[in-house]
Motif scaffolding. Structure first.
Motif, PDB file in Angstrom:
ATOM      1  N   THR A 177     -12.742  76.353  51.535  1.00 44.99           N
ATOM      2  CA  THR A 177     -12.709  75.557  50.257  1.00 44.99           C
ATOM      3  C   THR A 177     -11.297  76.398  49.510  1.00 44.99           C
ATOM      4  O   THR A 177     -10.760  75.761  48.654  1.00 44.99           O
ATOM      5  CB  THR A 177     -14.073  75.913  49.735  1.00 44.99           C
ATOM      6  OG1 THR A 177     -14.898  75.269  50.635  1.00 44.99           O
ATOM      7  CG2 THR A 177     -14.004  75.001  48.359  1.00 44.99           C
ATOM      8  N   TRP A 188      -7.917  75.325  50.648  1.00 38.80           N
ATOM      9  CA  TRP A 188      -7.820  74.128  50.300  1.00 38.80           C
ATOM     10  C   TRP A 188      -7.365  74.026  48.810  1.00 38.80           C
ATOM     11  O   TRP A 188      -6.555  73.205  48.327  1.00 38.80           O
ATOM     12  CB  TRP A 188      -8.768  73.211  50.780  1.00 38.80           C
ATOM     13  CG  TRP A 188      -8.777  71.844  50.342  1.00 38.80           C
ATOM     14  CD1 TRP A 188      -7.859  70.595  50.854  1.00 38.80           C
ATOM     15  CD2 TRP A 188      -9.289  71.185  48.923  1.00 38.80           C
ATOM     16  NE1 TRP A 188      -7.988  69.624  50.177  1.00 38.80           N
ATOM     17  CE2 TRP A 188      -8.830  69.794  49.291  1.00 38.80           C
ATOM     18  CE3 TRP A 188      -9.933  71.663  48.069  1.00 38.80           C
ATOM     19  CZ2 TRP A 188      -8.821  69.006  48.033  1.00 38.80           C
ATOM     20  CZ3 TRP A 188     -10.125  70.546  47.136  1.00 38.80           C
ATOM     21  CH2 TRP A 188      -9.751  69.308  46.991  1.00 38.80           C
ATOM     22  N   ALA A 189      -8.222  74.792  47.808  1.00 40.77           N
ATOM     23  CA  ALA A 189      -8.032  74.252  46.386  1.00 40.77           C
ATOM     24  C   ALA A 189      -6.706  74.946  46.220  1.00 40.77           C
ATOM     25  O   ALA A 189      -6.133  74.514  45.301  1.00 40.77           O
ATOM     26  CB  ALA A 189      -9.169  75.028  45.584  1.00 40.77           C
ATOM     27  N   ARG A 190      -6.354  76.203  46.568  1.00 39.60           N
ATOM     28  CA  ARG A 190      -5.098  76.588  46.340  1.00 39.60           C
ATOM     29  C   ARG A 190      -4.055  75.923  46.795  1.00 39.60           C
ATOM     30  O   ARG A 190      -2.899  75.561  46.082  1.00 39.60           O
ATOM     31  CB  ARG A 190      -4.914  78.055  46.883  1.00 39.60           C
ATOM     32  CG  ARG A 190      -5.799  79.161  46.134  1.00 39.60           C
ATOM     33  CD  ARG A 190      -5.460  80.283  46.786  1.00 39.60           C
ATOM     34  NE  ARG A 190      -6.188  81.436  46.109  1.00 39.60           N
ATOM     35  CZ  ARG A 190      -6.083  82.847  46.212  1.00 39.60           C
ATOM     36  NH1 ARG A 190      -5.510  83.235  47.434  1.00 39.60           N
ATOM     37  NH2 ARG A 190      -7.016  83.681  45.724  1.00 39.60           N
ATOM     38  N   HIS A 191      -4.008  75.120  48.005  1.00 39.48           N
ATOM     39  CA  HIS A 191      -3.097  74.412  48.546  1.00 39.48           C
ATOM     40  C   HIS A 191      -2.903  73.120  47.608  1.00 39.48           C
ATOM     41  O   HIS A 191      -1.794  72.790  47.441  1.00 39.48           O
ATOM     42  CB  HIS A 191      -3.331  73.803  49.870  1.00 39.48           C
ATOM     43  CG  HIS A 191      -2.483  72.922  50.486  1.00 39.48           C
ATOM     44  ND1 HIS A 191      -1.152  73.033  50.746  1.00 39.48           N
ATOM     45  CD2 HIS A 191      -2.796  71.438  50.639  1.00 39.48           C
ATOM     46  CE1 HIS A 191      -0.960  71.852  51.213  1.00 39.48           C
ATOM     47  NE2 HIS A 191      -1.774  70.864  51.098  1.00 39.48           N
ATOM     48  N   ARG A 192      -3.915  72.628  47.180  1.00 38.32           N
ATOM     49  CA  ARG A 192      -3.983  71.570  46.184  1.00 38.32           C
ATOM     50  C   ARG A 192      -3.375  71.693  44.900  1.00 38.32           C
ATOM     51  O   ARG A 192      -2.574  70.892  44.360  1.00 38.32           O
ATOM     52  CB  ARG A 192      -5.400  70.719  46.113  1.00 38.32           C
ATOM     53  CG  ARG A 192      -5.681  69.640  45.374  1.00 38.32           C
ATOM     54  CD  ARG A 192      -5.265  68.344  46.145  1.00 38.32           C
ATOM     55  NE  ARG A 192      -5.340  67.169  45.025  1.00 38.32           N
ATOM     56  CZ  ARG A 192      -4.395  66.227  44.965  1.00 38.32           C
ATOM     57  NH1 ARG A 192      -3.373  66.422  45.693  1.00 38.32           N
ATOM     58  NH2 ARG A 192      -4.746  65.375  44.371  1.00 38.32           N
ATOM     59  N   ALA A 193      -3.654  72.827  44.355  1.00 38.86           N
ATOM     60  CA  ALA A 193      -3.024  73.200  42.951  1.00 38.86           C
ATOM     61  C   ALA A 193      -1.574  73.387  43.278  1.00 38.86           C
ATOM     62  O   ALA A 193      -0.813  72.985  42.400  1.00 38.86           O
ATOM     63  CB  ALA A 193      -3.718  74.540  42.599  1.00 38.86           C
ATOM     64  N   ARG A 194      -1.061  73.998  44.441  1.00 33.48           N
ATOM     65  CA  ARG A 194       0.263  74.134  44.764  1.00 33.48           C
ATOM     66  C   ARG A 194       0.916  72.874  44.761  1.00 33.48           C
ATOM     67  O   ARG A 194       2.029  72.528  44.313  1.00 33.48           O
ATOM     68  CB  ARG A 194       0.480  75.132  45.897  1.00 33.48           C
ATOM     69  CG  ARG A 194       2.036  75.450  46.039  1.00 33.48           C
ATOM     70  CD  ARG A 194       2.243  76.354  47.087  1.00 33.48           C
ATOM     71  NE  ARG A 194       1.115  77.671  47.065  1.00 33.48           N
ATOM     72  CZ  ARG A 194       0.378  77.980  47.874  1.00 33.48           C
ATOM     73  NH1 ARG A 194       0.453  77.412  49.153  1.00 33.48           N
ATOM     74  NH2 ARG A 194      -0.550  78.987  47.889  1.00 33.48           N
ATOM     75  N   GLU A 195       0.328  71.810  45.483  1.00 31.19           N
ATOM     76  CA  GLU A 195       0.755  70.471  45.678  1.00 31.19           C
ATOM     77  C   GLU A 195       0.786  69.685  44.445  1.00 31.19           C
ATOM     78  O   GLU A 195       1.710  69.252  44.256  1.00 31.19           O
ATOM     79  CB  GLU A 195      -0.369  69.873  46.798  1.00 31.19           C
ATOM     80  CG  GLU A 195       0.376  68.800  47.353  1.00 31.19           C
ATOM     81  CD  GLU A 195      -0.705  68.177  48.412  1.00 31.19           C
ATOM     82  OE1 GLU A 195      -1.835  67.616  47.787  1.00 31.19           O
ATOM     83  OE2 GLU A 195      -0.413  68.425  49.670  1.00 31.19           O
ATOM     84  N   LEU A 196      -0.078  69.972  43.536  1.00 26.52           N
ATOM     85  CA  LEU A 196       0.080  69.119  42.121  1.00 26.52           C
ATOM     86  C   LEU A 196       1.216  69.909  41.312  1.00 26.52           C
ATOM     87  O   LEU A 196       1.579  69.192  40.623  1.00 26.52           O
ATOM     88  CB  LEU A 196      -1.306  69.260  41.722  1.00 26.52           C
ATOM     89  CG  LEU A 196      -2.503  68.362  42.054  1.00 26.52           C
ATOM     90  CD1 LEU A 196      -3.911  68.686  41.618  1.00 26.52           C
ATOM     91  CD2 LEU A 196      -2.115  67.027  41.947  1.00 26.52           C
TER      92      LEU A 196
END
Length: 126
Positions: A29, A32-40
Motif C-alpha cells: 500500500t 503504491w501510494a508513493r508511485h501514485r503520488a509521483r505519477e500525479l
C-alpha cells in the motif's frame, strides 16, 4: 494417535502467514501510494508544460529531497534507538538489531548534510 502437535504446528503456520500477509499488504500500500503520488506529480508537470505554463519552483526544487533526507534520518535514528533499547530490556543479546536502523538514519543525515543548498541537482535524481 496424538494430534496435539499437528494442531499447534498448523496454528503457528497460519499465524505466521497472517502476520507476513498483513506486512506485505502494508508495504504494498505504501509503495503504491508513493508511485501514485509521483505519477500525479509527473502528469501535472506534463500538463503545465503542454499548456505553456511556468512551473512553480517548488515542483522542481532539489531541496525538497534534502528535507526528506533530514526527516527520514531523524525518524530512523530514533526508531533504531528505541528498538535497540527495547531489545536490550527484553533480551540483552538482541539489541544490535537496532543498529541497522541507526545506521540507515545516520546515512540519511549524512546525505542531508552533503547536499549543499546551492549545488545543482544530480541528473536523474528524484
Amino acid at each position: 494417535m496424538d494430534r496435539g502437535w499437528i494442531d499447534g504446528n498448523i496454528t503457528g503456520i497460519l499465524l505466521t502467514m497472517i502476520v507476513f500477509s498483513f506486512t506485505a499488504i502494508m508495504v504494498g500500500t505504501v509503495v503504491w501510494a508513493r508511485h501514485r503520488a509521483r505519477e500525479l506529480r509527473h502528469a501535472t508537470i506534463r500538463l503545465a508544460l503542454e499548456k505553456g505554463q511556468p512551473l512553480p519552483p517548488e515542483i522542481l526544487d532539489a531541496s525538497a529531497r534534502r528535507d526528506t533526507d533530514l526527516g527520514r534520518g531523524v525518524k530512523l535514528l530514533f526508531l533504531g534507538l528505541g528498538l535497540a533499547s527495547f531489545l536490550w530490556l527484553m533480551d540483552k543479546h538482541a539489541w544490535p538489531v537496532g543498529l541497522i536502523l541507526i545506521a540507515l538514519g545516520l546515512g540519511h543525515l549524512v546525505s542531508h548534510w552533503l547536499a549543499r543548498p546551492g549545488a545543482p541537482a544530480r541528473p536523474g535524481a528524484p
